[in-house]
Write an enzyme that holds these catalytic residues in place. Structure first.
Site, PDB file in Angstrom:
ATOM      1  N   ASP A  16     -28.658  -4.012  78.653  1.00 15.77           N
ATOM      2  CA  ASP A  16     -28.198  -3.447  79.929  1.00 15.77           C
ATOM      3  C   ASP A  16     -28.796  -4.223  81.105  1.00 15.77           C
ATOM      4  O   ASP A  16     -29.894  -4.772  81.005  1.00 15.77           O
ATOM      5  CB  ASP A  16     -28.606  -1.961  79.985  1.00 15.77           C
ATOM      6  CG  ASP A  16     -27.787  -1.182  80.994  1.00 15.77           C
ATOM      7  OD1 ASP A  16     -26.783  -1.724  81.514  1.00 15.77           O
ATOM      8  OD2 ASP A  16     -28.154  -0.026  81.267  1.00 15.77           O
ATOM      9  N   ASN A  64     -16.956   1.798  78.426  1.00 14.33           N
ATOM     10  CA  ASN A  64     -16.824   0.579  79.231  1.00 14.33           C
ATOM     11  C   ASN A  64     -15.358   0.176  79.455  1.00 14.33           C
ATOM     12  O   ASN A  64     -15.065  -0.595  80.361  1.00 14.33           O
ATOM     13  CB  ASN A  64     -17.589  -0.596  78.602  1.00 14.33           C
ATOM     14  CG  ASN A  64     -19.097  -0.452  78.668  1.00 14.33           C
ATOM     15  OD1 ASN A  64     -19.821  -0.938  77.801  1.00 14.33           O
ATOM     16  ND2 ASN A  64     -19.606   0.211  79.700  1.00 14.33           N
TER      17      ASN A  64
HETATM   18  C1  IPE Z   1     -24.352   0.895  77.605  1.00 12.85           C
HETATM   19  O1  IPE Z   1     -24.504   0.366  78.880  1.00 12.85           O
HETATM   20  C2  IPE Z   1     -23.414   0.070  76.824  1.00 12.85           C
HETATM   21  C3  IPE Z   1     -23.807  -1.317  76.617  1.00 12.85           C
HETATM   22  C4  IPE Z   1     -24.973  -1.837  76.844  1.00 12.85           C
HETATM   23  C5  IPE Z   1     -22.784  -2.142  76.081  1.00 12.85           C
HETATM   24  P1  IPE Z   1     -23.822   1.047  80.157  1.00 12.85           P
HETATM   25  O2  IPE Z   1     -24.354   0.335  81.345  1.00 12.85           O
HETATM   26  O3  IPE Z   1     -22.351   1.074  80.007  1.00 12.85           O
HETATM   27  O4  IPE Z   1     -24.376   2.539  80.057  1.00 12.85           O
HETATM   28  P2  IPE Z   1     -24.516   3.680  81.158  1.00 12.85           P
HETATM   29  O5  IPE Z   1     -23.162   3.862  81.757  1.00 12.85           O
HETATM   30  O6  IPE Z   1     -25.496   3.203  82.172  1.00 12.85           O
HETATM   31  O7  IPE Z   1     -25.013   4.874  80.409  1.00 12.85           O
HETATM   32  C1  IPE Z   2     -24.590  -4.443  80.312  1.00 12.26           C
HETATM   33  O1  IPE Z   2     -24.787  -4.660  81.654  1.00 12.26           O
HETATM   34  C2  IPE Z   2     -23.286  -5.011  79.804  1.00 12.26           C
HETATM   35  C3  IPE Z   2     -22.284  -3.992  79.470  1.00 12.26           C
HETATM   36  C4  IPE Z   2     -22.446  -2.701  79.571  1.00 12.26           C
HETATM   37  C5  IPE Z   2     -21.020  -4.466  78.982  1.00 12.26           C
HETATM   38  P1  IPE Z   2     -24.092  -3.765  82.771  1.00 12.26           P
HETATM   39  O2  IPE Z   2     -22.797  -4.407  83.155  1.00 12.26           O
HETATM   40  O3  IPE Z   2     -24.017  -2.347  82.371  1.00 12.26           O
HETATM   41  O4  IPE Z   2     -25.128  -3.943  83.960  1.00 12.26           O
HETATM   42  P2  IPE Z   2     -25.555  -2.863  85.048  1.00 12.26           P
HETATM   43  O5  IPE Z   2     -25.994  -1.636  84.332  1.00 12.26           O
HETATM   44  O6  IPE Z   2     -24.347  -2.613  85.888  1.00 12.26           O
HETATM   45  O7  IPE Z   2     -26.660  -3.524  85.802  1.00 12.26           O
HETATM   46 MG    MG Z   3     -25.282  -0.779  82.613  1.00  9.01          MG
END
Ligand code: IPE
Ligand code: IPE
Ligand code: MG
Length: 249
Positions: A16, A64
């Site tokens: 993340d 996502n």
């Molecule tokens: C969780 O990350 C899913 C992945 C790392 C692929 P998100 O960024 O989507 O999760 P939330 O929305 O903060 O819980």
């Molecule tokens: C993780 O990074 C990748 C996916 C969830 C696909 P994020 O895109 O969730 O990054 P933040 O949470 O917005 O920083």
């Molecule tokens: Mg995230």
């Protein structure tokens, strides 16, 4: 090292912070995802070298799909590129690739690349790399429940015979060991639907490091912390110190 109780057999990572990494630098979110893909390559290589038997990476959740269409497309393109470009490296390092999640929702070309990589690496046993894409733990549990209910309907399974082991086998992670260590980057302290059954006895490790900056030293720090945790599985510290230790692990 990899067979000792101080070393996790199965490490699972919620990758993340790609978006925040990019925003902090005034870059588009896509730049964060690209750097995130580099971190995946580094992490897989280092995990293999360290002797981890199974590494599961949360790459894309069911939720996502609700992100802006452009971002979803970028993430799918990156995933496909990873699967195509890394195949030789996976083979060279004897890494078996397995996908979990609702693959029928993936664009055809991504699904084909995933299944090609799975077929090409199916016989390898240096490490298993599990990519969770379009994954949600509760949906996977529902899928497993349906599968088992169907067996009951056909008369091949008695409800009374259903136990934790059978339910675990029916999950998409069925052949894998339980998660020992679950890592989440970016300072968020939640599981977001990741491996609810498989990680229910995992040690949890949260780091503020944003995923694009995750590297060998971050993984080593998590492994080091794990080595110092005492996993008691319901017993007392005194019992763990005694000769019951062997029977628990
Ligand atoms: C969780 O990350 C899913 C992945 C790392 C692929 P998100 O960024 O989507 O999760 P939330 O929305 O903060 O819980
Ligand atoms: C993780 O990074 C990748 C996916 C969830 C696909 P994020 O895109 O969730 O990054 P933040 O949470 O917005 O920083
Ligand atoms: Mg995230």
């Amino acid at each position: 090292m990899s067979d000792s109780p101080e070393f996790p057999r199965h490490v699972a990572i919620i990758m993340d912070g790609n978006g925040r990494w990019a925003v902090q630098r005034n870059h588009p979110r896509s730049a964060g995802h690209e750097r995130g893909a580099d971190a995946v390559r580094r992490t897989v290589r280092h995990a293999r070298k360290s002797g981890i038997r199974c590494l599961t990476l949360f790459a894309f959740s069911t939720l996502n799909w609700q992100r802006p269409t452009v971002e979803v497309r970028e993430l799918m393109d990156l995933l496909e590129r990873f699967l195509v470009e890394e195949l030789d490296e996976l083979r060279g390092n004897h890494i078996k690739l397995v996908g979990i999640g609702e693959r029928e929702l993936l664009p055809t070309s991504v699904r084909e690349s995933l299944e090609h990589a799975e077929r090409e690496t199916a016989h390898l046993d240096g490490m298993t790399l599990v990519l969770a894409v379009s994954y949600d733990g509760r949906r996977d549990l529902v899928r497993a429940a349906r599968l088992l209910a169907e067996q009951v309907r056909r008369g091949t399974l008695l409800p009374a015979d259903l136990d934790e082991h059978q339910l675990s086998k029916a999950l998409s992670t069925g052949d894998l060991p339980d998660v020992d260590l679950l890592v989440r980057t970016s300072g968020e302290v939640r599981l977001s639907g990741f491996l609810p059954f498989e990680a229910c006895y995992a040690e949890l490790y949260f780091t503020p490091v944003l995923w694009p900056e995750f590297d060998e030293s971050t993984l080593d720090a998590a492994l080091e912390e794990y080595a110092h945790r005492q996993r008691r599985f319901g017993l007392t510290s005194e019992q763990m110190a005694g000769d019951q230790l062997a029977s628990v692990i």
